[in-house]
Design a protein around this motif. Structure first.
Motif, mmCIF file in Angstrom:
data_model
loop_
_atom_site.group_PDB
_atom_site.id
_atom_site.type_symbol
_atom_site.label_atom_id
_atom_site.label_comp_id
_atom_site.label_asym_id
_atom_site.label_seq_id
_atom_site.Cartn_x
_atom_site.Cartn_y
_atom_site.Cartn_z
ATOM 1 N N MET A 107 0.614 -0.906 -0.417
ATOM 2 C CA MET A 107 -0.003 0.037 -0.260
ATOM 3 C C MET A 107 0.786 0.950 -0.262
ATOM 4 O O MET A 107 2.255 1.100 0.781
ATOM 5 N N ALA A 108 0.618 2.041 -1.228
ATOM 6 C CA ALA A 108 1.875 3.452 -1.055
ATOM 7 C C ALA A 108 0.924 4.340 -0.582
ATOM 8 O O ALA A 108 -0.364 4.878 -0.115
ATOM 9 N N MET A 109 1.412 5.248 0.308
ATOM 10 C CA MET A 109 1.700 6.560 1.547
ATOM 11 C C MET A 109 1.931 7.761 0.307
ATOM 12 O O MET A 109 2.836 7.491 -0.779
ATOM 13 N N THR A 110 1.575 8.925 0.856
ATOM 14 C CA THR A 110 1.564 9.904 0.389
ATOM 15 C C THR A 110 2.318 10.958 1.741
ATOM 16 O O THR A 110 2.420 10.929 2.608
ATOM 17 N N GLU A 156 4.328 10.622 -3.563
ATOM 18 C CA GLU A 156 4.021 8.868 -2.974
ATOM 19 C C GLU A 156 5.035 8.160 -3.086
ATOM 20 O O GLU A 156 6.379 8.119 -3.075
ATOM 21 N N ALA A 157 5.097 7.726 -1.499
ATOM 22 C CA ALA A 157 5.899 7.025 -0.704
ATOM 23 C C ALA A 157 5.809 5.776 -0.565
ATOM 24 O O ALA A 157 4.914 5.065 -0.201
ATOM 25 N N VAL A 158 6.794 4.863 -1.496
ATOM 26 C CA VAL A 158 6.504 3.981 -0.898
ATOM 27 C C VAL A 158 6.739 2.926 0.032
ATOM 28 O O VAL A 158 8.290 2.762 -0.206
#
Length: 50
Positions: free
Chosen positions: A1-4, A24-26
Motif C-alpha cells: 500500500m502506497a502512502m503520500t 508518493e512514498a512506497v
C-alpha cells in the motif's frame, strides 16, 4: 500500500510553507533491522573535514 508525503514548515505565527510538494512514498516490504540512524547525506556532512 502506497502512502503520500508532504514536507512543510510552520513558523511561530502558524503560517505554513511547503518545502516539498506531495509525493508518493512506497514502504519497504522488509525494513532493515537496525537500531542506528542512517548516515546523514546533507552537503555539509558529505564534505570531508579539512
Amino acid at each position: 500500500m502506497a502512502m503520500t508525503m508532504k514536507v512543510y514548515e510552520v513558523d511561530r505565527e502558524g503560517h505554513t510553507r511547503i518545502v516539498r510538494e506531495e509525493a508518493e512514498a512506497v514502504a519497504l516490504e522488509q525494513p532493515e533491522a537496525s537500531n542506528r540512524f542512517p548516515a546523514c547525506e546533507c552537503p555539509e556532512c558529505k564534505t570531508p573535514a579539512r
